[in-house]
Design an enzyme around this catalytic site. Structure first.
Site, PDB file in Angstrom:
ATOM      1  N   CYS A   1      -1.978 -35.350  10.551  1.00 19.35           N
ATOM      2  CA  CYS A   1      -2.586 -36.155   9.475  1.00 19.35           C
ATOM      3  C   CYS A   1      -3.826 -36.920   9.900  1.00 19.35           C
ATOM      4  O   CYS A   1      -4.637 -37.280   9.058  1.00 19.35           O
ATOM      5  CB  CYS A   1      -1.580 -37.143   8.934  1.00 19.35           C
ATOM      6  SG  CYS A   1      -0.237 -36.330   8.117  1.00 19.35           S
TER       7      CYS A   1
ATOM      8  N   SER B   1      13.664 -28.370   5.864  1.00 20.98           N
ATOM      9  CA  SER B   1      14.494 -29.555   5.660  1.00 20.98           C
ATOM     10  C   SER B   1      14.468 -29.889   4.164  1.00 20.98           C
ATOM     11  O   SER B   1      13.425 -29.771   3.516  1.00 20.98           O
ATOM     12  CB  SER B   1      13.910 -30.717   6.460  1.00 20.98           C
ATOM     13  OG  SER B   1      14.425 -31.928   5.964  1.00 20.98           O
TER      14      SER B   1
ATOM     15  N   GLU C   1      16.538 -36.558   8.305  1.00 19.13           N
ATOM     16  CA  GLU C   1      16.238 -35.239   8.860  1.00 19.13           C
ATOM     17  C   GLU C   1      17.006 -35.025  10.180  1.00 19.13           C
ATOM     18  O   GLU C   1      17.477 -33.922  10.455  1.00 19.13           O
ATOM     19  CB  GLU C   1      14.731 -35.116   9.089  1.00 19.13           C
ATOM     20  CG  GLU C   1      14.256 -33.689   9.146  1.00 19.13           C
ATOM     21  CD  GLU C   1      12.759 -33.580   8.850  1.00 19.13           C
ATOM     22  OE1 GLU C   1      12.319 -34.137   7.830  1.00 19.13           O
ATOM     23  OE2 GLU C   1      12.054 -32.950   9.633  1.00 19.13           O
TER      24      GLU C   1
ATOM     25  N   LYS D   1      -1.379 -34.490  -0.716  1.00 16.71           N
ATOM     26  CA  LYS D   1      -0.425 -35.492  -1.210  1.00 16.71           C
ATOM     27  C   LYS D   1      -0.625 -35.735  -2.708  1.00 16.71           C
ATOM     28  O   LYS D   1       0.306 -36.134  -3.410  1.00 16.71           O
ATOM     29  CB  LYS D   1      -0.569 -36.803  -0.436  1.00 16.71           C
ATOM     30  CG  LYS D   1      -0.092 -36.725   1.002  1.00 16.71           C
ATOM     31  CD  LYS D   1       1.407 -36.866   1.106  1.00 16.71           C
ATOM     32  CE  LYS D   1       1.915 -36.575   2.500  1.00 16.71           C
ATOM     33  NZ  LYS D   1       3.361 -36.349   2.561  1.00 16.71           N
TER      34      LYS D   1
ATOM     35  N   CYS E   1       7.481 -32.473   5.607  1.00 13.56           N
ATOM     36  CA  CYS E   1       6.736 -33.645   5.132  1.00 13.56           C
ATOM     37  C   CYS E   1       5.274 -33.357   4.829  1.00 13.56           C
ATOM     38  O   CYS E   1       4.601 -34.175   4.228  1.00 13.56           O
ATOM     39  CB  CYS E   1       6.864 -34.798   6.115  1.00 13.56           C
ATOM     40  SG  CYS E   1       6.697 -34.290   7.804  1.00 13.56           S
TER      41      CYS E   1
ATOM     42  N   GLU F   1      20.413 -34.148   9.244  1.00 17.02           N
ATOM     43  CA  GLU F   1      20.444 -32.763   8.761  1.00 17.02           C
ATOM     44  C   GLU F   1      20.442 -31.794   9.951  1.00 17.02           C
ATOM     45  O   GLU F   1      21.187 -30.806   9.974  1.00 17.02           O
ATOM     46  CB  GLU F   1      19.202 -32.532   7.876  1.00 17.02           C
ATOM     47  CG  GLU F   1      19.216 -31.241   7.118  1.00 17.02           C
ATOM     48  CD  GLU F   1      17.964 -31.084   6.237  1.00 17.02           C
ATOM     49  OE1 GLU F   1      17.071 -31.943   6.281  1.00 17.02           O
ATOM     50  OE2 GLU F   1      17.905 -30.072   5.511  1.00 17.02           O
TER      51      GLU F   1
ATOM     52  N   GLU G   1       1.384 -33.033  -4.158  1.00 18.92           N
ATOM     53  CA  GLU G   1       2.811 -33.321  -3.957  1.00 18.92           C
ATOM     54  C   GLU G   1       3.309 -34.354  -4.972  1.00 18.92           C
ATOM     55  O   GLU G   1       4.382 -34.206  -5.556  1.00 18.92           O
ATOM     56  CB  GLU G   1       3.035 -33.834  -2.537  1.00 18.92           C
ATOM     57  CG  GLU G   1       4.492 -34.132  -2.203  1.00 18.92           C
ATOM     58  CD  GLU G   1       4.668 -34.688  -0.784  1.00 18.92           C
ATOM     59  OE1 GLU G   1       3.903 -35.594  -0.392  1.00 18.92           O
ATOM     60  OE2 GLU G   1       5.565 -34.235  -0.077  1.00 18.92           O
TER      61      GLU G   1
ATOM     62  N   GLU H   1       9.661 -31.985  -9.655  1.00 24.33           N
ATOM     63  CA  GLU H   1      11.010 -32.206  -9.109  1.00 24.33           C
ATOM     64  C   GLU H   1      11.085 -33.487  -8.266  1.00 24.33           C
ATOM     65  O   GLU H   1      12.188 -33.933  -7.930  1.00 24.33           O
ATOM     66  CB  GLU H   1      11.466 -30.990  -8.290  1.00 24.33           C
ATOM     67  CG  GLU H   1      10.700 -30.708  -7.004  1.00 24.33           C
ATOM     68  CD  GLU H   1       9.449 -29.845  -7.171  1.00 24.33           C
ATOM     69  OE1 GLU H   1       8.891 -29.817  -8.296  1.00 24.33           O
ATOM     70  OE2 GLU H   1       9.024 -29.231  -6.180  1.00 24.33           O
TER      71      GLU H   1
HETATM   72 FE1  HC0 Z   1       1.185 -37.838   6.997  1.00 22.66          FE
HETATM   73 FE2  HC0 Z   1       3.600 -38.334   6.475  1.00 22.66          FE
HETATM   74  S1  HC0 Z   1       2.704 -38.393   8.553  1.00 22.66           S
HETATM   75  S2  HC0 Z   1       2.597 -36.324   6.071  1.00 22.66           S
HETATM   76  O1  HC0 Z   1       0.822 -36.602   8.241  1.00 22.66           O
HETATM   77  O2  HC0 Z   1       6.034 -37.107   7.378  1.00 22.66           O
HETATM   78  O3  HC0 Z   1      -0.559 -37.462   4.690  1.00 22.66           O
HETATM   79  O4  HC0 Z   1      -0.468 -40.110   7.966  1.00 22.66           O
HETATM   80  O5  HC0 Z   1       1.928 -40.100   5.223  1.00 22.66           O
HETATM   81  O6  HC0 Z   1       4.646 -38.490   3.677  1.00 22.66           O
HETATM   82  O7  HC0 Z   1       4.922 -40.870   7.034  1.00 22.66           O
HETATM   83  C1  HC0 Z   1       0.016 -37.587   5.619  1.00 22.66           C
HETATM   84  C2  HC0 Z   1       0.043 -39.201   7.593  1.00 22.66           C
HETATM   85  C3  HC0 Z   1       2.085 -39.190   5.904  1.00 22.66           C
HETATM   86  C4  HC0 Z   1       4.316 -38.429   4.753  1.00 22.66           C
HETATM   87  C5  HC0 Z   1       4.442 -39.978   6.777  1.00 22.66           C
HETATM   88  C6  HC0 Z   1       5.113 -37.530   6.994  1.00 22.66           C
END
Ligand code: HC0
Length: 572
Positions: free
Chosen positions: A501, A317, A277, A356, A297, A280, A359, A364
């Site tokens: 998170c 990104s 990133e 997540k 993310c 980028e 996700e 994809e």
């Molecule tokens: Fe997160 Fe992550 S930091 S989104 O907040 O970038 O869920 O803890 O794992 O993938 O590393 C959440 C937390 C993650 C991802 C990382 C990011």
């Protein structure tokens, strides 16, 4: 300040405060159910009724203090009123408490005990609502709903997503999505903030525990766990440790006891994300690419962007999130290095996040021909598995992540708190631009709980303007200014959940009695920054594992192979 008396005690309370707040100053406890400070202050449940000398009892959470006010919080009439209200709620509540996900951690259960409910005098009606379990992340069960509306408030006012509301009137009131659609068919972003504010078991994550047990029992599979940065900052709460106690070593030990073949750290991939990133960002700045670059993310944020800001998709990104980068690396680089058939690798992510799960299912995100990630369990689900396996978590010895994919920098750890991705990136951008390390490692301007934070950092003659928003309501405010041209930035970090998170939708649930008193976001973030400060490596580009990924396999950051495995694209 005004002076009032509560149960005969003289109290000085700030003008404009409520009787509930004044009572707290006097050390007097008034029971509440729907009230959640800063999120749901609507006086709906009538559990906090008090006598203020008016014609009827008043809700203390809404009633303003005034000079000379006399309040009574405990009388036969008040106790009876609260009991009747609670018994009416209980009469329509599915009381399968023993098998409820919130058993032992249910605010309704505690209230029934505190108010000494020994029988329910009203027959009520056994609820029979269909359970909505079609979303990849969230299960909604109206049979347990107490109509407190905390979920409605957090979804509408904090996240500005607004996919649920109270519908119908009086006895028929329920919480529903428009036209009673499943959450899966709405613009729900799967953030799970509704789950963490629910006082009962009406909202929970879609459980992946059984699939993970099956994978662990399958001798043909090589089952790898990866743990997100924020899990270690909160898992201990499930076992009674104080909020903000880091439990990295015990968490790794528990996963090994659960018989995962390897236990790796998502933070390693967070460092990899910074390389991609950061590259980028540097390329976009140097080559006149689309700015601001916006982080990608947080999967709740990505879905929010797709629904609400499709015109900004090119600003995102192209980097996959660390969880998916890691999955792709495990099924390519690691599989080749270890001579394992990638079809036999089963990647389980342990995440603080319900989005997540969504996700991981995005079609994809399968660069190797196999899904990058096979299953996602939340911090709460990991705790369930630890308990189910009979592991004595508190007495576990600290263990370390496995090699060669478990090495991470402090920059990778701080991803778990709002501003962490930005700070980690700003630590490495100087290197990516000039080959030199930054003068300053701690970038405190992007830390903390302000909804929108900004910083400017001078690197190689370029003044990089950065902004950070957490919570989708704050993201919306910031992006509307970016969209209108009122504000311009080079780089923006957005995390869907308020606090980032550490307070994700999959984290341990703390009741309102705790959340009204302390800021969970700050306390859990302390555990994260503590681990960063104690790290010997604090810059992503210094992570030897990441350096090896490029030397042995990926080539250059942003190169062809990295693009194939570690990047994605977005369509509205
Ligand atoms: Fe997160 Fe992550 S930091 S989104 O907040 O970038 O869920 O803890 O794992 O993938 O590393 C959440 C937390 C993650 C991802 C990382 C990011």
């Amino acid at each position: 300040f005004v002076t009032l008396t509560i149960d005969g005690i003289e109290v000085k309370a700030p003008a404009g405060s409520t009787v509930l707040e004044a009572a707290k100053l006097a050390g007097i406890h008034i029971p509440t159910l729907c009230f959640l400070k800063g999120i749901n202050e609507i006086g709906a449940c009538r559990m906090c009724v008090v006598d203020v000398g008016a014609r009827s009892l008043q809700a203390a959470c809404m009633y303003p203090v005034s000079e000379g006010l006399k309040v009574v919080t405990n009388s036969p009439e008040i106790r009876e009123s609260r009991k009747v209200t609670l018994e009416l709620i209980l009469s329509n509540h599915e009381k399968k408490c023993l098998s409820c996900v919130r058993s032992g951690n249910c605010e309704l259960q505690k209230l029934a005990r505190d108010l000494n409910i020994q029988e329910i005098r009203f027959e009520g009606e056994e609820p029979d609502y269909p359970v909505d379990d079609l979303s990849p992340s969230i299960v909604r069960d109206n049979n347990k709903c107490v109509l407190c509306r905390r979920c409605v408030s957090v979804c509408r006012d904090v996240q500005t997503v607004s996919v649920i509301d109270a519908v119908d009137r009086g006895y028929r009131t329920t919480v529903a999505s428009p036209f009673n659609m499943s959450l899966k068919d709405t613009p729900c972003v799967n953030c799970g903030q509704c789950i963490t504010v629910c006082p009962v078991g009406a909202l929970r994550e879609k459980s992946s525990v059984e699939r993970v047990w099956e994978a662990l029992a399958n001798k043909d599979l090589y089952v790898i766990a990866q743990t997100a940065p924020a899990v270690r900052a909160a898992l201990g709460e499930e076992f009674g440790l104080p909020i903000g106690t880091p439990v990295t070593g015990k968490m790794v030990s528990a996963l090994k006891k659960l018989k995962f073949d390897k236990v790796f750290d998502t933070d390693t991939a967070a460092d990899l994300t910074i390389m991609e990133e950061g590259t980028e960002l540097v390329n976009r700045i140097k080559n006149g690419g689309k700015l601001p670059l916006i982080t990608s993310c947080s999967p709740g944020w990505i879905k929010f962007c797709e629904h609400n800001f499709p015109d900004l998709l090119d600003n995102l990104s192209t980097c996959k999130s660390p969880q998916n980068m890691f999955g792709a690396m495990l099924k390519s680089y690691y599989a080749e290095k270890m001579g394992i058939d990638p079809s036999k690798i089963f990647v389980v992510s342990v995440m603080p996040c319900t989005a997540k799960k969504f996700e991981a299912r995005r079609p994809e995100l399968a660069a190797t021909g196999y899904p990058d990630v096979d299953e996602v369990i939340t911090t709460r689900e990991l705790a369930e598995m630890i308990r189910e396996a009979g592991i004595d978590f508190l007495n576990l010895k600290n263990e370390s992540f496995d090699d060669p994919m478990g090495e991470a920098s402090g920059a990778g750890v701080i991803f778990g708190a709002t501003g962490g991705v930005m700070e980690a990136a700003l630590r490495s951008v100087p290197y990516l631009l000039t080959g030199k390390d930054p003068d300053q490692i701690d970038i405190k301007a992007v830390r903390g709980e302000d909804g929108i934070k900004t910083a400017e950092v001078e690197v190689a003659g370029i003044r990089i303007k950065a902004a950070v928003a957490h919570g989708l309501g704050n993201a919306r405010k910031l992006l509307e200014k970016v969209r209108s041209g009122e504000e311009t930035y080079h780089f923006i970090e957005i995390m869907a959940c308020p606090g980032g998170c550490v307070t994700g939708g999959g984290q341990p649930i703390q009741p309102a009695s705790v959340r009204n008193e302390i800021d969970l976001r700050t306390e859990r973030a302390k555990a994260i920054y503590q681990e960063d400060a104690a790290s010997t490596i604090r810059l992503s580009h210094h992570n030897p594992a990441v350096q090896k990924f490029y030397e042995e396999y990926l080539g250059e950051p942003g190169g062809h192979k990295a693009h194939h495995l570690l990047h994605t694209h977005y369509t509205a």
